[in-house]
Design an enzyme around this catalytic site. Structure first.
Site, PDB file in Angstrom:
ATOM      1  N   ASN A  83       0.850  -1.187   0.000  1.00 26.95           N
ATOM      2  CA  ASN A  83       0.000   0.000   0.000  1.00 26.95           C
ATOM      3  C   ASN A  83       0.893   1.246   0.000  1.00 26.95           C
ATOM      4  O   ASN A  83       1.717   1.408  -0.895  1.00 26.95           O
ATOM      5  CB  ASN A  83      -0.947  -0.040   1.203  1.00 26.95           C
ATOM      6  CG  ASN A  83      -2.060   0.991   1.118  1.00 26.95           C
ATOM      7  OD1 ASN A  83      -2.730   1.096   0.091  1.00 26.95           O
ATOM      8  ND2 ASN A  83      -2.260   1.754   2.176  1.00 26.95           N
ATOM      9  N   ASP A  92      -6.373   8.307   5.593  1.00 23.07           N
ATOM     10  CA  ASP A  92      -5.686   7.601   4.513  1.00 23.07           C
ATOM     11  C   ASP A  92      -4.234   8.081   4.471  1.00 23.07           C
ATOM     12  O   ASP A  92      -3.551   8.051   5.481  1.00 23.07           O
ATOM     13  CB  ASP A  92      -6.438   7.849   3.204  1.00 23.07           C
ATOM     14  CG  ASP A  92      -6.171   6.805   2.133  1.00 23.07           C
ATOM     15  OD1 ASP A  92      -5.052   6.264   2.091  1.00 23.07           O
ATOM     16  OD2 ASP A  92      -7.057   6.546   1.309  1.00 23.07           O
TER      17      ASP A  92
END
Length: 285
Positions: free
Chosen positions: A98, A194
């Site tokens: 990620n 995020d």
């Protein structure tokens, strides 16, 4: 404050913006679209390269090529069509990389997670200068938003589904972290923290997925203000531009009300925030 679209290129899941002062370019990835993009601010041209698997983040190497954090682990990328070489194949099936960031010594830190976001599968790995990989931590779900304080005394990490922003003591020379603490626990309001970046004064800027905003937070964890975005889900941010004063924001372009959020998935630039930071660090391996 002014928000403008820097590129109309649509990403399914845009992430990981990087600024290069030398050629005045921005690089970012599209995780599920399996692409990475490079925008020249001088010409407006965007060069897009496809990769065979999901790509979570990208970093420039000293030789001008790029390192990608991908499903397999790490891959070397070059700005030529389909030039993709797996350098570290160590992630198990059902897991992908990620978010990732380089520290001030040029090591690259990357979080991995289960593709179905199974709790506890997430880890953080460090790609060292000699090319070896060290797994720094585990038992996470969706590691995100890595960053360092300007004095390199602290390392920051978000675990998205835990809605938490953590801080660790950081030793720049060794790359070791210790003494985990919670800086912020975000409210369960339907949004999730995020990607993030750290300004030169230590202020933390956090993109809130499904929250239509960037949260501006002091190093002590106090909410200073919010930057309202014209999209449902900003995904990550980084400072760039000639003076490091433009906040570059990527976004999620999937399954949102097109009439309400027509610009979802595009790349944005925000000026006039009052914050700035230096260009993105490179991987020195």
């Amino acid at each position: 404050m002014k928000i403008e679209i820097l590129s109309d290129v649509h990403s399914e899941v845009g992430e990981g913006p990087l600024w290069n002062q030398i050629d005045r370019s921005i690089v970012w990835v599209d995780i599920t679209g399996k692409k990475w993009h490079k925008l020249s601010l001088d010409t407006g041209q965007v060069d897009t390269q496809s990769v065979p698997t999901m790509i979570g983040a990208i970093v420039e190497r000293l030789d001008g090529t790029y390192q990608g954090a991908v499903e397999e682990g790490f891959a070397k990328l070059r700005p030529r069509k389909d030039d993709y070489e797996i350098t570290h194949n160590f992630l198990p099936a059902g897991v992908r990389m990620n978010d990732a960031k380089a520290d001030a010594k040029g090591r690259w830190w990357a979080g991995s997670n289960a593709i179905d976001f199974t709790a506890g599968v997430g880890k953080v790995h460090r790609l060292n200068l000699d090319g070896s990989v060290t797994t720094i931590m585990d038992d996470l779900t969706l590691p995100n938003g890595l960053g360092w304080s300007p004095d390199n005394k602290f390392f920051y990490l978000i675990d998205t589904f835990a809605r938490s922003l953590y801080r660790y003591d950081f030793d720049l020379e060794s790359g070791n972290i210790s003494n985990k603490s919670i800086v912020v626990e975000f409210e369960d309001d339907g949004s999730y923290p995020d990607g993030m970046c750290v300004a030169n004064d230590g202020t933390l800027l956090v993109a809130m997925w499904s929250g239509e905003r960037i949260e501006v937070i002091s190093p002590e964890g106090k909410f200073i203000n919010s930057i309202k975005m014209p999209i449902k889900s900003p995904t990550s941010c980084a400072f760039g531009g000639d003076n490091g004063e433009t906040l570059i924001v990527t976004s999620d372009g999937r399954d949102f009300d097109a009439s309400k959020y027509p610009d979802s998935g595009k790349l944005f630039g925000i000026t006039g925030t009052g914050y700035s930071a230096n260009e993105s660090a490179k991987y020195h391996g």
